[in-house]
Design a protein around this motif. Structure first.
Motif, PDB file in Angstrom:
ATOM      1  N   CYS A 129     -11.650  -4.874   1.905  1.00 47.83           N
ATOM      2  CA  CYS A 129     -12.175  -3.705   2.521  1.00 47.83           C
ATOM      3  C   CYS A 129     -13.461  -3.826   3.249  1.00 47.83           C
ATOM      4  O   CYS A 129     -13.662  -3.559   4.153  1.00 47.83           O
ATOM      5  CB  CYS A 129     -12.050  -2.555   1.745  1.00 47.83           C
ATOM      6  SG  CYS A 129     -10.588  -2.425   0.909  1.00 47.83           S
ATOM      7  N   PHE A 178      -3.615   7.807   8.941  1.00 48.61           N
ATOM      8  CA  PHE A 178      -4.696   6.953   8.757  1.00 48.61           C
ATOM      9  C   PHE A 178      -4.598   5.834  10.002  1.00 48.61           C
ATOM     10  O   PHE A 178      -5.774   5.289  10.402  1.00 48.61           O
ATOM     11  CB  PHE A 178      -4.699   6.102   7.408  1.00 48.61           C
ATOM     12  CG  PHE A 178      -5.314   7.282   6.345  1.00 48.61           C
ATOM     13  CD1 PHE A 178      -6.528   7.763   6.630  1.00 48.61           C
ATOM     14  CD2 PHE A 178      -4.233   7.507   5.492  1.00 48.61           C
ATOM     15  CE1 PHE A 178      -7.122   8.636   5.526  1.00 48.61           C
ATOM     16  CE2 PHE A 178      -4.837   8.501   4.461  1.00 48.61           C
ATOM     17  CZ  PHE A 178      -6.193   8.990   4.469  1.00 48.61           C
ATOM     18  N   HIS A 219       0.810  -1.289   0.057  1.00 53.31           N
ATOM     19  CA  HIS A 219      -0.010   0.043  -0.018  1.00 53.31           C
ATOM     20  C   HIS A 219       0.678   1.201  -0.055  1.00 53.31           C
ATOM     21  O   HIS A 219       0.493   2.432  -0.629  1.00 53.31           O
ATOM     22  CB  HIS A 219      -0.916  -0.154   1.060  1.00 53.31           C
ATOM     23  CG  HIS A 219      -2.228  -0.663   0.681  1.00 53.31           C
ATOM     24  ND1 HIS A 219      -3.294  -0.714   1.583  1.00 53.31           N
ATOM     25  CD2 HIS A 219      -2.537  -1.481  -0.444  1.00 53.31           C
ATOM     26  CE1 HIS A 219      -4.358  -0.792   1.033  1.00 53.31           C
ATOM     27  NE2 HIS A 219      -4.048  -1.658  -0.185  1.00 53.31           N
ATOM     28  N   PHE A 256      -5.150   1.257   3.420  1.00 53.36           N
ATOM     29  CA  PHE A 256      -5.589   2.365   2.876  1.00 53.36           C
ATOM     30  C   PHE A 256      -6.971   2.074   2.577  1.00 53.36           C
ATOM     31  O   PHE A 256      -7.399   2.626   1.509  1.00 53.36           O
ATOM     32  CB  PHE A 256      -4.820   3.046   1.929  1.00 53.36           C
ATOM     33  CG  PHE A 256      -3.312   3.577   2.226  1.00 53.36           C
ATOM     34  CD1 PHE A 256      -3.455   4.456   3.320  1.00 53.36           C
ATOM     35  CD2 PHE A 256      -2.184   3.453   1.710  1.00 53.36           C
ATOM     36  CE1 PHE A 256      -2.247   4.888   3.863  1.00 53.36           C
ATOM     37  CE2 PHE A 256      -1.023   3.947   2.160  1.00 53.36           C
ATOM     38  CZ  PHE A 256      -0.998   5.024   2.948  1.00 53.36           C
ATOM     39  N   THR A 280       0.476  10.208   5.496  1.00 50.08           N
ATOM     40  CA  THR A 280      -0.939   9.398   5.244  1.00 50.08           C
ATOM     41  C   THR A 280      -0.382   8.009   5.965  1.00 50.08           C
ATOM     42  O   THR A 280      -1.494   7.487   6.851  1.00 50.08           O
ATOM     43  CB  THR A 280      -1.123   9.046   3.759  1.00 50.08           C
ATOM     44  OG1 THR A 280       0.040   8.309   3.289  1.00 50.08           O
ATOM     45  CG2 THR A 280      -1.517  10.035   3.034  1.00 50.08           C
ATOM     46  N   VAL A 303      -9.736   9.194  -1.218  1.00 51.17           N
ATOM     47  CA  VAL A 303     -10.156  10.447  -0.501  1.00 51.17           C
ATOM     48  C   VAL A 303      -8.897  11.270  -0.531  1.00 51.17           C
ATOM     49  O   VAL A 303      -8.807  12.617  -0.953  1.00 51.17           O
ATOM     50  CB  VAL A 303     -10.191   9.992   0.857  1.00 51.17           C
ATOM     51  CG1 VAL A 303      -9.945  11.237   1.960  1.00 51.17           C
ATOM     52  CG2 VAL A 303     -11.609   9.404   1.011  1.00 51.17           C
ATOM     53  N   THR A 304      -7.534  10.731  -0.214  1.00 55.78           N
ATOM     54  CA  THR A 304      -6.475  11.561  -0.521  1.00 55.78           C
ATOM     55  C   THR A 304      -6.154  12.172  -1.865  1.00 55.78           C
ATOM     56  O   THR A 304      -5.803  13.158  -1.872  1.00 55.78           O
ATOM     57  CB  THR A 304      -4.972  10.529  -0.326  1.00 55.78           C
ATOM     58  OG1 THR A 304      -5.421   9.812   1.087  1.00 55.78           O
ATOM     59  CG2 THR A 304      -3.833  11.486  -0.064  1.00 55.78           C
ATOM     60  N   MET A 319       0.256   3.995  -2.828  1.00 56.58           N
ATOM     61  CA  MET A 319       0.007   5.362  -2.368  1.00 56.58           C
ATOM     62  C   MET A 319       1.059   6.256  -3.091  1.00 56.58           C
ATOM     63  O   MET A 319       0.849   7.464  -3.431  1.00 56.58           O
ATOM     64  CB  MET A 319      -0.165   5.508  -0.916  1.00 56.58           C
ATOM     65  CG  MET A 319      -0.406   6.950  -0.425  1.00 56.58           C
ATOM     66  SD  MET A 319      -2.228   7.422  -0.998  1.00 56.58           S
ATOM     67  CE  MET A 319      -3.113   7.017   0.502  1.00 56.58           C
ATOM     68  N   ASP A 362      -9.580   1.487  -3.037  1.00 58.79           N
ATOM     69  CA  ASP A 362      -9.605   1.650  -1.460  1.00 58.79           C
ATOM     70  C   ASP A 362      -9.990   2.886  -1.027  1.00 58.79           C
ATOM     71  O   ASP A 362      -9.398   4.159  -1.752  1.00 58.79           O
ATOM     72  CB  ASP A 362      -8.538   0.949  -0.786  1.00 58.79           C
ATOM     73  CG  ASP A 362      -8.445  -0.494  -1.327  1.00 58.79           C
ATOM     74  OD1 ASP A 362      -8.915  -0.883  -2.322  1.00 58.79           O
ATOM     75  OD2 ASP A 362      -7.343  -1.196  -0.866  1.00 58.79           O
ATOM     76  N   ASP A 364      -8.910   5.107   0.996  1.00 59.01           N
ATOM     77  CA  ASP A 364      -7.809   6.245   1.643  1.00 59.01           C
ATOM     78  C   ASP A 364      -7.092   6.782   0.326  1.00 59.01           C
ATOM     79  O   ASP A 364      -6.742   7.949   0.218  1.00 59.01           O
ATOM     80  CB  ASP A 364      -6.856   5.595   2.707  1.00 59.01           C
ATOM     81  CG  ASP A 364      -7.626   5.485   3.783  1.00 59.01           C
ATOM     82  OD1 ASP A 364      -8.704   5.667   3.950  1.00 59.01           O
ATOM     83  OD2 ASP A 364      -6.828   4.947   4.561  1.00 59.01           O
ATOM     84  N   THR A 378      -9.196   3.040   5.504  1.00 55.43           N
ATOM     85  CA  THR A 378      -9.254   3.442   6.843  1.00 55.43           C
ATOM     86  C   THR A 378     -10.586   4.384   6.682  1.00 55.43           C
ATOM     87  O   THR A 378     -11.441   3.965   7.723  1.00 55.43           O
ATOM     88  CB  THR A 378      -8.294   4.361   7.448  1.00 55.43           C
ATOM     89  OG1 THR A 378      -6.899   3.699   7.125  1.00 55.43           O
ATOM     90  CG2 THR A 378      -8.423   4.346   8.937  1.00 55.43           C
ATOM     91  N   VAL A 379     -10.939   5.425   5.830  1.00 54.88           N
ATOM     92  CA  VAL A 379     -11.950   6.267   5.780  1.00 54.88           C
ATOM     93  C   VAL A 379     -13.273   5.246   5.772  1.00 54.88           C
ATOM     94  O   VAL A 379     -14.215   5.661   6.792  1.00 54.88           O
ATOM     95  CB  VAL A 379     -11.774   7.024   4.730  1.00 54.88           C
ATOM     96  CG1 VAL A 379     -13.179   8.172   4.807  1.00 54.88           C
ATOM     97  CG2 VAL A 379     -10.769   8.148   4.822  1.00 54.88           C
TER      98      VAL A 379
END
Lengths: 93, 454
Positions: free
Chosen positions: B353, B163, B126, B185, B159, B409-410, B130, B404, B406, B187-188
């Motif tokens: 997830c 997270f 991850h 990633f 990050t 979102v990121t 990322m 996923d 995060d 988490t949200v």
């Protein structure tokens, strides 16, 4: 002796368990080849001992090797005990 | 000068060599014997080449899917899959990704060392994904060279701490311990599920009191799961695109259903190859990172991949997957009705997830929490990619994307900050995030002093 740690995609959790197993074996002074892989690759790997968390281990028994089923990824004490037990069994065979 | 040129053009622009160099430094730093240093470095470089090979397999299959979907439904269809999008991206932005990954891991260690957030992110794949996503976003926003790597690595390092910190309160409830942190990633989505469980759940009845059929566990096998579900998706798409179109334009006369099945299985084969490549790239880098990080941050909390929580609630894992997947299908029909880009529910993100969202929801709100939380998670990861794609640059036009929560979102946050406020905006964002991380650390210290005095 070859030990294979297995998880769903063979990237994250199996790798972390592998690192812990290597540390345990080093402490015990046991020589072994330790690797990690995904569930689909486990069958053809030729490993003597297959390791996985409980949910994964359920699918490892059919391969017909020694299986170590972990209730928990982070409890290294029980990991050590179960590993030693599997190695002993393997020696008797 | 010519050596400098050689260094810049042939070493630092070759991602395979760059990751090899990372492994080499890691192995030497750990004082490994020479033969291990050589084999580790060579394996890492080969891993990268395997990854590129897998990308070629996946891209062919995805192009056929994209064409059939466009013909059949007259809208764009996207299969979210982290492995596929990263493998595609790496062909062009591999060097930036490798540099951001290496420096980002150092930033993670520094933040853990100097703030009260002691998380060390150990989910290496991850980190890699990322880094790739940040490289794509920043490149699309006009960053390049040194500033791209600088901004990317600080954001990545942030990050890797933020997270796990967000997940930790619920993680403590799940494991009953403070020792282990959570690193995945998505988490949200999990925290959302946790909050839904808290406010709408009912803790008196947990998921583990009900029995679930074991039949679905074969889906834990990634290759089979992707193959089977993609075959269904490809067949439906081929049916809508029409027999004559597929057989005349795409398959070269091969029966359209057989063609759809073969292409779907080819996609799964490509992902398998990519995974093998990623595994080889990380083989040396992750243990080196872990060794160095734990030495520098003695009170570190290792943050682990999502299956760490599965054994705590195996039934929630299955319920989470099913609810998230159903939400993915519901979300897909909503997107079709809106004539938006259609996100096909991918079995891998919904399994890994969705399952995790189920465990988080169960921890705060029992069975009802797991069901509602995982459903919300499924909707979330269906809609977020639609907003991510416009800020991904050229990569936004691929028929696959990051899945996923995060990542999306990121990506949406940094991408839109860059779009509206430019590079200044990104650096202000970085400073703000660092203040958020550092300030509580010093406040806490002052607080302790007050207590001592009192």
């Amino acid at each position: 002796m070859k030990i294979l740690v297995v998880c769903g995609s063979g990237l994250g959790s199996s790798f972390l368990i592998e690192m812990n197993i290597k540390k345990i074996l080093q402490e015990l002074g046991i020589e072994a080849e330790v690797d990690h892989a995904d569930l689909g690759s486990a069958k053809g790997s030729g490993a003597d001992i297959l390791v996985g968390t409980r949910d994964i281990a359920m699918q490892l028994y059919e391969i017909g090797r020694e299986v170590v089923s972990l209730d928990n990824m982070i409890d290294t004490e029980s990991m050590k005990a179960k590993l030693v037990e599997a190695i002993e069994k393997l020696k008797k065979k | 000068m010519s050596f400098f040129k050689f260094l810049m053009n042939d070493i630092l622009s070759q991602p395979a060599v760059l990751v090899g160099l990372m492994a080499l430094i890691g192995l030497v730093a750990q004082k490994k014997p020479t033969e291990q240093v050589i084999s580790g470095t060579v394996k890492t470089i080969i891993g990268f080449l395997i990854l590129s090979g897998g990308a070629n397999i996946v891209v062919g299959s995805l192009n056929y899917f994209g064409t059939m979907f466009q013909k059949g439904f007259n809208i764009t269809g996207v299969v979210p899959n982290n492995e596929a999008i990263v493998a595609l991206a790496i062909q062009k932005i591999g060097s930036q990704t490798a540099l951001i990954m290496a420096c980002g891991m150092l930033v993670n260690i520094l933040i853990a060392r100097f703030t009260r957030y002691k998380y060390i992110w150990l989910t290496g794949h991850h980190t890699f994904y990322m880094a790739c996503m940040l490289a794509a976003i920043l490149l699309a926003a006009g960053f390049e060279g040194f500033s791209l790597v600088l901004a990317g690595s600080i954001l990545l390092g942030i990050t890797m701490v933020v997270f796990p910190a967000l997940a930790h309160p619920i993680m403590r409830q799940i494991t009953g311990s403070d020792e282990v942190a959570f690193a995945h990633f998505g988490t949200v989505g999990y925290v959302l599920s946790g909050y839904i469980g808290k406010y709408f759940g009912d803790k008196s009845k947990t998921t583990e009191e009900i029995k679930m059929p074991k039949g679905l566990t074969f889906l834990r096998d990634n290759t089979v799961a992707i193959g089977v579900t993609m075959a269904i998706v490809y067949i439906i798409t081929a049916l809508f695109a029409g027999k004559s179109y597929v057989e005349q334009e795409l398959s070269g006369g091969m029966n359209y259903i057989i063609f759809a099945i073969m292409q779907a299985l080819t996609f799964s084969a490509g992902v398998y190859v990519i995974l093998a490549g990623v595994r080889m790239i990380l083989g040396e880098i992750v243990p080196a990172f872990r060794g160095i990080a734990l030495k520098i941050v003695p009170d570190a909390k290792p943050a682990l991949d999502c299956p760490v929580v599965y054994p705590y609630a195996p039934t929630a894992v299955l319920i989470g997957f099913i609810m998230s997947f159903i939400a993915g299908i519901v979300g897909m029909f909503i997107l079709i009705a809106m004539k938006a880009t259609v996100i096909i529910p991918g079995v891998v993100p919904h399994f890994f997830c969705g399952a995790t969202a189920g465990v988080f929801g169960n921890a705060t709100g029992g069975l009802r929490g797991a069901v509602l939380g995982a459903f919300a998670h499924g909707l979330l990861i269906t809609f977020l990619p639609v907003w991510l794609m416009p800020v991904l640059g050229d990569l936004g036009f691929a028929n696959t994307t990051f899945s996923d929560a995060d990542f999306t979102v990121t990506g949406i946050i940094t991408g839109n900050v860059a779009r509206y406020f430019g590079s200044t905006g990104i650096f202000i964002l970085i400073v703000l995030l660092l203040i958020i991380l550092f300030v509580p650390t010093f406040m806490k210290k002052e607080g302790k002093n007050v207590q001592v005095r009192g």
